[in-house]
Motif scaffolding. Structure first.
Motif, PDB file in Angstrom:
ATOM      1  N   ARG A   1       0.830  -1.203   0.000  1.00  0.00           N
ATOM      2  CA  ARG A   1       0.000   0.000   0.000  1.00  0.00           C
ATOM      3  C   ARG A   1       0.864   1.253   0.000  1.00  0.00           C
ATOM      4  N   ASP A   2       1.930   1.258   0.809  1.00  0.00           N
ATOM      5  CA  ASP A   2       2.805   2.436   0.872  1.00  0.00           C
ATOM      6  C   ASP A   2       3.478   2.702  -0.470  1.00  0.00           C
ATOM      7  N   GLU A   3       3.921   1.644  -1.152  1.00  0.00           N
ATOM      8  CA  GLU A   3       4.560   1.820  -2.460  1.00  0.00           C
ATOM      9  C   GLU A   3       3.568   2.332  -3.487  1.00  0.00           C
ATOM     10  N   ALA A   4       2.348   1.798  -3.460  1.00  0.00           N
ATOM     11  CA  ALA A   4       1.327   2.249  -4.405  1.00  0.00           C
ATOM     12  C   ALA A   4       0.978   3.715  -4.172  1.00  0.00           C
ATOM     13  N   VAL A   5       0.815   4.096  -2.910  1.00  0.00           N
ATOM     14  CA  VAL A   5       0.492   5.489  -2.592  1.00  0.00           C
ATOM     15  C   VAL A   5       1.643   6.406  -2.980  1.00  0.00           C
ATOM     16  N   LEU A   6       2.887   5.960  -2.760  1.00  0.00           N
ATOM     17  CA  LEU A   6       4.048   6.762  -3.164  1.00  0.00           C
ATOM     18  C   LEU A   6       4.040   6.987  -4.675  1.00  0.00           C
ATOM     19  N   LEU A   7       3.764   5.959  -5.438  1.00  0.00           N
ATOM     20  CA  LEU A   7       3.687   6.101  -6.890  1.00  0.00           C
ATOM     21  C   LEU A   7       2.599   7.088  -7.291  1.00  0.00           C
ATOM     22  N   LEU A   8       1.440   6.974  -6.672  1.00  0.00           N
ATOM     23  CA  LEU A   8       0.319   7.853  -7.014  1.00  0.00           C
ATOM     24  C   LEU A   8       0.598   9.292  -6.590  1.00  0.00           C
ATOM     25  N   ASP A   9       1.202   9.476  -5.418  1.00  0.00           N
ATOM     26  CA  ASP A   9       1.537  10.839  -4.971  1.00  0.00           C
ATOM     27  C   ASP A   9       2.603  11.464  -5.867  1.00  0.00           C
ATOM     28  N   THR A  10       3.582  10.663  -6.270  1.00  0.00           N
ATOM     29  CA  THR A  10       4.616  11.166  -7.180  1.00  0.00           C
ATOM     30  C   THR A  10       4.017  11.515  -8.529  1.00  0.00           C
ATOM     31  N   ALA A  11       3.067  10.696  -8.994  1.00  0.00           N
ATOM     32  CA  ALA A  11       2.384  10.986 -10.258  1.00  0.00           C
ATOM     33  C   ALA A  11       1.618  12.303 -10.186  1.00  0.00           C
ATOM     34  N   GLU A  12       1.086  12.621  -9.013  1.00  0.00           N
ATOM     35  CA  GLU A  12       0.381  13.892  -8.840  1.00  0.00           C
ATOM     36  C   GLU A  12       1.334  15.058  -9.048  1.00  0.00           C
ATOM     37  N   GLU A  13       2.557  14.939  -8.514  1.00  0.00           N
ATOM     38  CA  GLU A  13       3.567  15.975  -8.732  1.00  0.00           C
ATOM     39  C   GLU A  13       3.934  16.067 -10.211  1.00  0.00           C
ATOM     40  N   MET A  14       4.073  14.916 -10.857  1.00  0.00           N
ATOM     41  CA  MET A  14       4.407  14.906 -12.280  1.00  0.00           C
ATOM     42  C   MET A  14       3.278  15.511 -13.117  1.00  0.00           C
ATOM     43  N   ARG A  15       2.062  15.290 -12.703  1.00  0.00           N
ATOM     44  CA  ARG A  15       0.920  15.855 -13.423  1.00  0.00           C
ATOM     45  C   ARG A  15       0.945  17.382 -13.344  1.00  0.00           C
ATOM     46  N   HIS A  16       1.282  17.914 -12.182  1.00  0.00           N
ATOM     47  CA  HIS A  16       1.384  19.369 -12.043  1.00  0.00           C
ATOM     48  C   HIS A  16       2.490  19.926 -12.932  1.00  0.00           C
ATOM     49  N   ILE A  17       3.613  19.216 -12.985  1.00  0.00           N
ATOM     50  CA  ILE A  17       4.731  19.666 -13.820  1.00  0.00           C
ATOM     51  C   ILE A  17       4.342  19.630 -15.295  1.00  0.00           C
ATOM     52  N   ALA A  18       3.561  18.615 -15.684  1.00  0.00           N
ATOM     53  CA  ALA A  18       3.145  18.488 -17.079  1.00  0.00           C
ATOM     54  C   ALA A  18       2.208  19.606 -17.507  1.00  0.00           C
ATOM     55  N   GLU A  19       1.611  20.287 -16.556  1.00  0.00           N
ATOM     56  CA  GLU A  19       0.705  21.396 -16.874  1.00  0.00           C
ATOM     57  C   GLU A  19       1.450  22.716 -17.026  1.00  0.00           C
ATOM     58  N   ARG A  20       2.767  22.715 -16.775  1.00  0.00           N
ATOM     59  CA  ARG A  20       3.570  23.923 -16.913  1.00  0.00           C
ATOM     60  C   ARG A  20       3.946  24.161 -18.377  1.00  0.00           C
ATOM     61  N   PRO A  21       4.269  25.383 -18.751  1.00  0.00           N
ATOM     62  CA  PRO A  21       4.710  25.635 -20.139  1.00  0.00           C
ATOM     63  C   PRO A  21       5.943  24.824 -20.508  1.00  0.00           C
ATOM     64  N   ILE A  22       6.902  24.714 -19.569  1.00  0.00           N
ATOM     65  CA  ILE A  22       8.100  23.908 -19.790  1.00  0.00           C
ATOM     66  C   ILE A  22       7.908  22.606 -19.016  1.00  0.00           C
ATOM     67  N   LYS A  23       7.735  21.524 -19.739  1.00  0.00           N
ATOM     68  CA  LYS A  23       7.324  20.268 -19.115  1.00  0.00           C
ATOM     69  C   LYS A  23       8.499  19.357 -18.764  1.00  0.00           C
TER      70      LYS A  23
ATOM     71  N   THR B   1      11.399  21.870 -10.066  1.00  0.00           N
ATOM     72  CA  THR B   1      10.340  22.803 -10.439  1.00  0.00           C
ATOM     73  C   THR B   1      10.670  24.200  -9.966  1.00  0.00           C
ATOM     74  N   GLU B   2      11.144  24.303  -8.716  1.00  0.00           N
ATOM     75  CA  GLU B   2      11.494  25.616  -8.200  1.00  0.00           C
ATOM     76  C   GLU B   2      12.640  26.220  -8.978  1.00  0.00           C
ATOM     77  N   GLY B   3      13.563  25.374  -9.412  1.00  0.00           N
ATOM     78  CA  GLY B   3      14.721  25.887 -10.131  1.00  0.00           C
ATOM     79  C   GLY B   3      14.363  26.426 -11.491  1.00  0.00           C
ATOM     80  N   GLN B   4      13.279  25.887 -12.094  1.00  0.00           N
ATOM     81  CA  GLN B   4      12.883  26.354 -13.414  1.00  0.00           C
ATOM     82  C   GLN B   4      11.865  27.480 -13.363  1.00  0.00           C
ATOM     83  N   ALA B   5      11.364  27.780 -12.148  1.00  0.00           N
ATOM     84  CA  ALA B   5      10.313  28.786 -12.035  1.00  0.00           C
ATOM     85  C   ALA B   5      10.842  30.179 -12.384  1.00  0.00           C
TER      86      ALA B   5
END
Length: 322
Positions: free
Chosen positions: A12-34, A318-322
């Motif tokens: 469960r912890d590994e699955a949640v870690l994957l899903l939480d990390t994917a949430e961060e990746m999804r936010h990054i994918a919504e940026r102009p520079i992906k 992300t912060e470094g590219q902001a």
């Protein structure tokens, strides 16, 4: 994690870690520079022995957004068509310095064989093996459900259709149970797999009774290319008993969503009206697939670099590219 071979291997912890990390990746994918520099200098090989559109392109996009070098290997037109074995193909990839191999194969167990045989040191990601499993599809499905339904613990998920031949159904059943969801499989008796009673699911042949209390319904494609017998009388009869149309959609709770791993047989397991309605998240699943596969590659390959380069984490980059 060393490899990603089965949804059942994830805690469960590994699955949640994957899903939480994917949430961060999804936010990054919504940026102009992906793009992120996380996997710069790493090589990801897409080793596909079966035809694919969504999965192969999704893994390719995920690797490139993490700045990895990508090699696409298709069995057709390669030495595999001349009789080259999986072992010799793996040794070739090892010699080329592959850091990760994303493999889709028609034989169940091929990714595990590649991971355990010692032919190659790469991280192995299962992109679908026969009728066995497809773990990243289950992860993107769970990710999509979680974005719409919140925590999946106690949620009721209905999976409908050709369960017998579906690696997606097996992976989803295992992963969703790990995340605490209650899974119900609905299929004709001929398309319910042998031994399903050992799965962490309930089963029924009555679609209408299951839909009345579901939070999400996933329609599976009827895989005619894997069928060597008449599993149901006709396409029309299958659609009448197990297809999702507007009338059945109206019987579902208002908050319930509709998923499909694709490609769809429109008019058979799902009507065009339902596939394109506002409760359908089918297109969103494709978008989320890139984020989930970015997360898988990041966690499998990026972790080794973090001690030397902490700034390569998603938040720091992300912060470094902001």
């Amino acid at each position: 994690m060393r490899h990603l071979l089965s949804a059942g291997d994830l805690s469960r912890d590994e699955a949640v870690l994957l899903l939480d990390t994917a949430e961060e990746m999804r936010h990054i994918a919504e940026r102009p520079i992906k793009k992120l520099p996380t996997l710069r200098g790493r090589t990801v090989v897409n080793l596909f022995f079966e035809d694919s559109t969504r999965t192969r392109i999704s893994f390719e996009a995920a690797a490139k957004r993490l700045s990895a070098d990508v090699i696409n290997f298709a069995a057709k037109g390669s030495s595999v068509s001349k009789g080259e074995s999986l072992k010799d193909t793996a040794l070739t990839l090892q010699a080329m310095g592959a850091d990760a191999v994303v493999i889709r194969h028609q034989a169940s167990g091929a990714p595990k064989r590649l991971a355990d045989a010692g032919w190659i040191d790469s991280a192995i990601l299962n992109a679908g093996d026969g009728s066995h499993e497809h773990p990243t599809q289950a992860l993107l499905d769970a990710f999509t459900m979680r974005r719409h339904l919140g925590d999946l613990d106690g949620r009721r998920i209905t999976i409908v259709g050709d369960v017998l031949h579906s690696r997606v159904a097996r992976s989803n059943a295992l992963l969703l149970a790990t995340l605490g969801a209650e899974v119900t499989l609905v299929a004709p008796p001929t398309l319910m797999p042998y031994g399903v009673e050992s799965w962490p699911v309930e089963t029924t042949y009555d679609l209408d009774s299951a839909l009345a209390k579901t939070d999400a319904v996933m329609m599976l494609r009827v895989q005619r290319e894997r069928m060597n017998a008449a599993y149901f009388p006709s396409a029309r009869e299958y659609s009448r008993r197990y297809g999702l149309g507007v009338e059945r959609l109206a019987r579902m709770p208002e908050h319930a969503i509709v998923l499909h791993p694709g490609p769809m047989n429109r008019g058979m397991e799902i009507t065009a009206d339902v596939a394109d309605c506002d409760r359908s998240v089918i297109v969103e699943q494709v978008t989320n697939g890139v984020a989930v596969r970015m997360a898988a590659l990041y966690l499998l390959l990026g972790g080794a670099r973090e001690a030397a380069a902490p700034a390569s984490t998603p938040s720091a980059t992300t912060e470094g590219q902001a």
